[in-house]
Scaffold this motif. Sequence first.
Motif, PDB file in Angstrom:
ATOM      1  N   TRP A  73       0.810  -1.223   0.000  1.00 49.65           N
ATOM      2  CA  TRP A  73       0.000   0.000   0.000  1.00 49.65           C
ATOM      3  C   TRP A  73       0.841   1.271   0.000  1.00 49.65           C
ATOM      4  N   PRO A  74       1.908   1.355   0.767  1.00 48.51           N
ATOM      5  CA  PRO A  74       2.749   2.558   0.655  1.00 48.51           C
ATOM      6  C   PRO A  74       3.375   2.708  -0.740  1.00 48.51           C
ATOM      7  N   THR A  75       3.716   1.599  -1.370  1.00 52.88           N
ATOM      8  CA  THR A  75       4.272   1.650  -2.726  1.00 52.88           C
ATOM      9  C   THR A  75       3.243   2.194  -3.704  1.00 52.88           C
ATOM     10  N   LEU A  76       2.008   1.710  -3.617  1.00 55.90           N
ATOM     11  CA  LEU A  76       0.947   2.199  -4.499  1.00 55.90           C
ATOM     12  C   LEU A  76       0.632   3.678  -4.229  1.00 55.90           C
ATOM     13  N   MET A  77       0.690   4.097  -2.965  1.00 59.06           N
ATOM     14  CA  MET A  77       0.447   5.504  -2.634  1.00 59.06           C
ATOM     15  C   MET A  77       1.540   6.400  -3.223  1.00 59.06           C
ATOM     16  N   ILE A  78       2.781   5.939  -3.183  1.00 56.74           N
ATOM     17  CA  ILE A  78       3.882   6.721  -3.763  1.00 56.74           C
ATOM     18  C   ILE A  78       3.657   6.879  -5.265  1.00 56.74           C
ATOM     19  N   VAL A  79       3.276   5.806  -5.929  1.00 59.40           N
ATOM     20  CA  VAL A  79       3.032   5.865  -7.371  1.00 59.40           C
ATOM     21  C   VAL A  79       1.888   6.832  -7.684  1.00 59.40           C
ATOM     22  N   LEU A  80       0.813   6.782  -6.890  1.00 54.24           N
ATOM     23  CA  LEU A  80      -0.326   7.681  -7.101  1.00 54.24           C
ATOM     24  C   LEU A  80       0.061   9.131  -6.815  1.00 54.24           C
ATOM     25  N   LEU A  81       0.793   9.381  -5.744  1.00 55.47           N
ATOM     26  CA  LEU A  81       1.206  10.753  -5.408  1.00 55.47           C
ATOM     27  C   LEU A  81       2.158  11.335  -6.449  1.00 55.47           C
ATOM     28  N   THR A  82       3.053  10.523  -6.988  1.00 56.05           N
ATOM     29  CA  THR A  82       3.963  11.048  -8.018  1.00 56.05           C
ATOM     30  C   THR A  82       3.197  11.418  -9.282  1.00 56.05           C
ATOM     31  N   ALA A  83       2.135  10.665  -9.591  1.00 63.56           N
ATOM     32  CA  ALA A  83       1.319  11.006 -10.767  1.00 63.56           C
ATOM     33  C   ALA A  83       0.597  12.329 -10.546  1.00 63.56           C
ATOM     34  N   ILE A  84       0.039  12.535  -9.344  1.00 64.89           N
ATOM     35  CA  ILE A  84      -0.679  13.783  -9.051  1.00 64.89           C
ATOM     36  C   ILE A  84       0.285  14.963  -9.013  1.00 64.89           C
ATOM     37  N   LEU A  85       1.401  14.813  -8.307  1.00 61.80           N
ATOM     38  CA  LEU A  85       2.400  15.884  -8.240  1.00 61.80           C
ATOM     39  C   LEU A  85       2.986  16.171  -9.622  1.00 61.80           C
ATOM     40  N   GLY A  86       3.245  15.126 -10.380  1.00 58.88           N
ATOM     41  CA  GLY A  86       3.779  15.286 -11.730  1.00 58.88           C
ATOM     42  C   GLY A  86       2.829  16.044 -12.639  1.00 58.88           C
ATOM     43  N   THR A  87       1.540  15.767 -12.521  1.00 58.55           N
ATOM     44  CA  THR A  87       0.550  16.474 -13.336  1.00 58.55           C
ATOM     45  C   THR A  87       0.562  17.970 -13.042  1.00 58.55           C
ATOM     46  N   ALA A  88       0.628  18.320 -11.769  1.00 55.81           N
ATOM     47  CA  ALA A  88       0.661  19.740 -11.388  1.00 55.81           C
ATOM     48  C   ALA A  88       1.934  20.414 -11.894  1.00 55.81           C
TER      49      ALA A  88
END
Length: 176
Positions: free
Chosen positions: A28-43
Motif C-alpha cells: 500500500w505505501p508503494t501504491l500511494m507513492i506511485v499515485l502521489l507522483t502522478a498527481i504531483l507530476g501532473t501539477a
Amino acid sequence: MWLFLAFVAVPLIEIALFIQVGGLIGLWPTLMIVLLTAILGTALVRREGLRALSDLQNSFSQLQDPTRPLAHGAMILFSGALLLTPGFFTDACGFALLIPAVRDAVMRFISTRIKVQRFEMGGQGPRTQAGPGAHQGPHAERYRPGPREDDVIEGDYTEVPPSKRANHPGSGWTKH
C-alpha cells in the motif's frame, strides 16, 4: 534497435524496482507513492508547460528563434507521459525533465547530432541556410530577397459582370 531495447529494458527496470520497493515498505505505501507522483507530476507538468507556452509566445512576438521554447515544450510533454506511466524509473526520468537545466543539457546533447538545413523567420529575425548556395558574410542575417516597394507588376484584366453565372452545375463545394 535502441527503441526496441528501451521497450524491453524499461519494463524490466520498473518491475525490479516495484519488487524491491514493495518488499521494503509494503504494497500500500508503494501504491500511494506511485499515485502521489502522478498527481504531483501532473501539477508540475501543467506549471512548466504554461511557462514554456509563455516563452514560446514571447519568442514569436519578439521575432526570436523559437527553438528553445519548442524543444522545452516537447520535453515537458514527454515528461508528462513518463510521469503518468506507473513506475519509479519513469517517474525519476519525468521529474528530471521538468528541471530547466536538465532540459537545456538534453537539448545541447541532441543539437550536436542534428544539422539544421534551413531556418527562416519573418521580419528582421534570424535567417540561416546551410549547404550550397547559402548567403554568407557579416550581413547574412539581414539578407532577405523578395519584392521591394519600387517593384511594379504590370498586367491586364477583364471586368466580369456580376450577373454572369457558371455554365456547370458545380461540385457541391461552392455556391452557384
